[in-house]
Design a protein around this motif. Sequence first.
Motif, PDB file in Angstrom:
ATOM      1  N   LEU A 184      11.990  -1.806   2.702  1.00 21.58           N
ATOM      2  CA  LEU A 184      11.940  -0.353   2.619  1.00 21.58           C
ATOM      3  C   LEU A 184      11.469   0.071   1.235  1.00 21.58           C
ATOM      4  O   LEU A 184      11.932  -0.468   0.224  1.00 21.58           O
ATOM      5  CB  LEU A 184      13.335   0.241   2.887  1.00 21.58           C
ATOM      6  N   VAL A 185      10.548   1.018   1.183  1.00 17.46           N
ATOM      7  CA  VAL A 185      10.162   1.558  -0.119  1.00 17.46           C
ATOM      8  C   VAL A 185      11.337   2.366  -0.668  1.00 17.46           C
ATOM      9  O   VAL A 185      12.160   2.889   0.087  1.00 17.46           O
ATOM     10  CB  VAL A 185       8.899   2.442  -0.031  1.00 17.46           C
ATOM     11  N   VAL A 186      11.431   2.471  -1.964  1.00 18.09           N
ATOM     12  CA  VAL A 186      12.551   3.186  -2.583  1.00 18.09           C
ATOM     13  C   VAL A 186      12.448   4.677  -2.322  1.00 18.09           C
ATOM     14  O   VAL A 186      13.435   5.341  -1.976  1.00 18.09           O
ATOM     15  CB  VAL A 186      12.605   2.894  -4.098  1.00 18.09           C
ATOM     16  N   ASP A 187      11.260   5.226  -2.500  1.00 23.35           N
ATOM     17  CA  ASP A 187      11.042   6.665  -2.376  1.00 23.35           C
ATOM     18  C   ASP A 187      10.398   6.977  -1.026  1.00 23.35           C
ATOM     19  O   ASP A 187       9.233   6.643  -0.797  1.00 23.35           O
ATOM     20  CB  ASP A 187      10.144   7.147  -3.515  1.00 23.35           C
ATOM     21  N   TYR A 188      11.133   7.614  -0.139  1.00 22.55           N
ATOM     22  CA  TYR A 188      10.650   7.935   1.198  1.00 22.55           C
ATOM     23  C   TYR A 188       9.356   8.743   1.153  1.00 22.55           C
ATOM     24  O   TYR A 188       8.488   8.574   2.023  1.00 22.55           O
ATOM     25  CB  TYR A 188      11.733   8.711   1.942  1.00 22.55           C
ATOM     26  N   LYS A 189       9.185   9.578   0.151  1.00 24.48           N
ATOM     27  CA  LYS A 189       8.005  10.438   0.062  1.00 24.48           C
ATOM     28  C   LYS A 189       6.717   9.636  -0.011  1.00 24.48           C
ATOM     29  O   LYS A 189       5.672  10.059   0.513  1.00 24.48           O
ATOM     30  CB  LYS A 189       8.111  11.364  -1.149  1.00 24.48           C
ATOM     31  N   THR A 190       6.764   8.476  -0.640  1.00 24.56           N
ATOM     32  CA  THR A 190       5.531   7.697  -0.817  1.00 24.56           C
ATOM     33  C   THR A 190       4.954   7.204   0.506  1.00 24.56           C
ATOM     34  O   THR A 190       3.780   6.828   0.561  1.00 24.56           O
ATOM     35  CB  THR A 190       5.779   6.486  -1.726  1.00 24.56           C
ATOM     36  N   LEU A 191       5.759   7.239   1.572  1.00 24.92           N
ATOM     37  CA  LEU A 191       5.274   6.774   2.867  1.00 24.92           C
ATOM     38  C   LEU A 191       4.211   7.677   3.475  1.00 24.92           C
ATOM     39  O   LEU A 191       3.426   7.236   4.315  1.00 24.92           O
ATOM     40  CB  LEU A 191       6.443   6.658   3.849  1.00 24.92           C
ATOM     41  N   SER A 192       4.187   8.941   3.087  1.00 24.68           N
ATOM     42  CA  SER A 192       3.314   9.894   3.783  1.00 24.68           C
ATOM     43  C   SER A 192       2.580  10.842   2.850  1.00 24.68           C
ATOM     44  O   SER A 192       2.265  11.965   3.211  1.00 24.68           O
ATOM     45  CB  SER A 192       4.147  10.713   4.785  1.00 24.68           C
ATOM     46  N   THR A 193       2.299  10.375   1.628  1.00 23.81           N
ATOM     47  CA  THR A 193       1.516  11.168   0.689  1.00 23.81           C
ATOM     48  C   THR A 193       0.330  10.350   0.187  1.00 23.81           C
ATOM     49  O   THR A 193       0.204   9.161   0.502  1.00 23.81           O
ATOM     50  CB  THR A 193       2.380  11.619  -0.510  1.00 23.81           C
ATOM     51  N   ASN A 194      -0.543  10.976  -0.589  1.00 27.37           N
ATOM     52  CA  ASN A 194      -1.749  10.309  -1.081  1.00 27.37           C
ATOM     53  C   ASN A 194      -1.409   8.977  -1.733  1.00 27.37           C
ATOM     54  O   ASN A 194      -0.439   8.861  -2.485  1.00 27.37           O
ATOM     55  CB  ASN A 194      -2.466  11.207  -2.089  1.00 27.37           C
ATOM     56  N   GLY A 195      -2.229   7.968  -1.439  1.00 26.79           N
ATOM     57  CA  GLY A 195      -2.026   6.643  -2.003  1.00 26.79           C
ATOM     58  C   GLY A 195      -1.046   5.781  -1.235  1.00 26.79           C
ATOM     59  O   GLY A 195      -0.552   4.778  -1.767  1.00 26.79           O
ATOM     60  N   ASN A 196      -0.784   6.127   0.019  1.00 26.34           N
ATOM     61  CA  ASN A 196       0.233   5.420   0.803  1.00 26.34           C
ATOM     62  C   ASN A 196      -0.305   4.221   1.577  1.00 26.34           C
ATOM     63  O   ASN A 196       0.229   3.866   2.616  1.00 26.34           O
ATOM     64  CB  ASN A 196       0.923   6.390   1.778  1.00 26.34           C
ATOM     65  N   THR A 197      -1.341   3.588   1.087  1.00 24.41           N
ATOM     66  CA  THR A 197      -1.928   2.448   1.794  1.00 24.41           C
ATOM     67  C   THR A 197      -1.266   1.137   1.369  1.00 24.41           C
ATOM     68  O   THR A 197      -0.900   0.952   0.207  1.00 24.41           O
ATOM     69  CB  THR A 197      -3.438   2.347   1.538  1.00 24.41           C
ATOM     70  N   ASN A 198      -1.107   0.230   2.329  1.00 23.05           N
ATOM     71  CA  ASN A 198      -0.622  -1.129   2.081  1.00 23.05           C
ATOM     72  C   ASN A 198       0.712  -1.172   1.337  1.00 23.05           C
ATOM     73  O   ASN A 198       0.915  -1.996   0.441  1.00 23.05           O
ATOM     74  CB  ASN A 198      -1.684  -1.940   1.325  1.00 23.05           C
ATOM     75  N   LEU A 199       1.640  -0.298   1.725  1.00 25.72           N
ATOM     76  CA  LEU A 199       2.952  -0.276   1.099  1.00 25.72           C
ATOM     77  C   LEU A 199       3.809  -1.428   1.628  1.00 25.72           C
ATOM     78  O   LEU A 199       3.562  -1.956   2.719  1.00 25.72           O
ATOM     79  CB  LEU A 199       3.643   1.054   1.398  1.00 25.72           C
ATOM     80  N   PRO A 200       4.850  -1.836   0.870  1.00 25.78           N
ATOM     81  CA  PRO A 200       5.711  -2.936   1.320  1.00 25.78           C
ATOM     82  C   PRO A 200       6.384  -2.674   2.663  1.00 25.78           C
ATOM     83  O   PRO A 200       6.713  -3.623   3.372  1.00 25.78           O
ATOM     84  CB  PRO A 200       6.758  -3.045   0.192  1.00 25.78           C
ATOM     85  N   GLU A 201       6.580  -1.420   3.025  1.00 27.74           N
ATOM     86  CA  GLU A 201       7.243  -1.076   4.278  1.00 27.74           C
ATOM     87  C   GLU A 201       6.289  -1.049   5.466  1.00 27.74           C
ATOM     88  O   GLU A 201       6.704  -1.177   6.620  1.00 27.74           O
ATOM     89  CB  GLU A 201       7.940   0.277   4.144  1.00 27.74           C
ATOM     90  N   THR A 202       5.006  -0.892   5.194  1.00 23.89           N
ATOM     91  CA  THR A 202       4.017  -0.711   6.255  1.00 23.89           C
ATOM     92  C   THR A 202       3.714  -2.020   6.970  1.00 23.89           C
ATOM     93  O   THR A 202       3.453  -3.042   6.334  1.00 23.89           O
ATOM     94  CB  THR A 202       2.721  -0.128   5.680  1.00 23.89           C
ATOM     95  N   ILE A 203       3.720  -1.959   8.300  1.00 24.54           N
ATOM     96  CA  ILE A 203       3.358  -3.110   9.126  1.00 24.54           C
ATOM     97  C   ILE A 203       1.973  -2.916   9.739  1.00 24.54           C
ATOM     98  O   ILE A 203       1.197  -3.855   9.825  1.00 24.54           O
ATOM     99  CB  ILE A 203       4.417  -3.332  10.216  1.00 24.54           C
TER     100      ILE A 203
END
Length: 478
Positions: free
Chosen positions: A244-263
């Motif tokens: 899980l990313v620490v900051d929920y906001k980063t999941l759906s804002t600019n720059g949200n590509t290839n995050l540790p939470e994303t499958i």
Amino acid sequence: MKKRILAILAVTATLSSCQDFLNLKPAYQISDQGFYQNQNDFETALVGVYSTTRGLYSSSTIQYVGDLTTDNAEIQWSSPSADEMQLDQNGVTATNAYIRSVWNTCLYTISQSSNILNRIDAVAFDPTVKNRIKGEAQFLRAFSYFYLVRMFGNVPVATQTFTSPAQVAAADLTLKPKEEVYKLIVSDLTSAETLLPATAVTDKTRASQMTVKTLLGKVYLTQKSYDLAAAKLKEVIDAKQYSLVVDYKTLSTNGNTNLPETILEVAYLSGQTLGNNYSALFTPAITSMAIFPGNAQGAGRIVPTLDLIKAYETGDARKAVSVSDSVSLIGGKKSYSRYGLKFVDFKAVDPGDGSVSFTVLRFADVLLMYAEALNEQGKTADALPSLNQVRQRAKLPALAGLSQADLRLALEQERRVEFLYEGHRWFDLVRTGRAQTVLNAHYASQKLNFSVQDFELLFPIPQAEIDLNPTLKQNPGY
């Protein structure tokens, strides 16, 4: 009669680059001597399949189906289309354009995937690369059939490649029982598991072995095979490739590509006709608002209900980054207006051309599905830690001492606010058998004369497809 079926079921892609959209032509017009001759041809064709799949998300079709049909969202725009109102008011007809879009897009994807799978073994190239391409194609075919079977129930099953109109005319394109559809889905996914490498991928716009396991876990959960679902989802958790990313906001804002939470995600690029329209559809239709460069106007077509806004618990960190009820106006004043913040590109000059990536599958979903699968086996105490991981990221206290029935409701609540605008709500409520109870209570609370009847748990087969191929029988009630 079957000319339209030919167009849907017998297509392949020719792309000039990885960012081009599809240029489609019937498969029988493509010579095997001129295409599908080497590794590059198959890589190009696979890019075409992914490009087709993104059509489910680029125009918010999945949010229309998965959120607007529920207590999550409603239309704020004063002049919605008849198709939009049907979804908002649970009065979908067989002519609805959004429903037909899902049908057509999924069948295009299925056809293209089958074209690859039926031709690839005849061409010699690196076996490791070949297996990867086959695994991704099988995943995409299963992924598309999973949408179809959940939305329509019985659907056509076709895995062959058509090389002439006569073959299409002779094919059995009747509706097949959903059990047969699920059998193909599970077969494709279990095969793809063995073909894709176990190592983590850096490009999360492409399917990996863990992507396949995640979808297979969701399929088993939908089939109520809770032991199989729990086992498969635990494999994803134990692989430790996601967190899980620490900051929920980063999941759906600019720059949200290839995050540790994303499958699995769909990437967008503004300014090159490769953007999405979330920024327009999720924000208010107010001409004087000042939230975009140049003070562009939104469309107000999929905005959060008041019931959804009230659903967030006190202290839930997701609320402030997911929804708002106050919009800034030109001149500095503010006006009351409910709107969504997730996936909105507030840097976009054109709100219909946003660049925020859309997350199709992510690790929070794995955790909550795993908790659901355990709870349905009576392992409620074992299920709570996975639910609490998601709650604690949202700055909410851990839950303890819940009964099985209480945990069902807690998971329903958690999924609602965790996955707003991600197209899950309708499918979650139908899967758990709660759609009619929840949605009819919502309509009654709003004094709306709508209801979800038994037959409306499936969508109608598009009438245009039945007109062209009368062997397709309409779902009961429509």
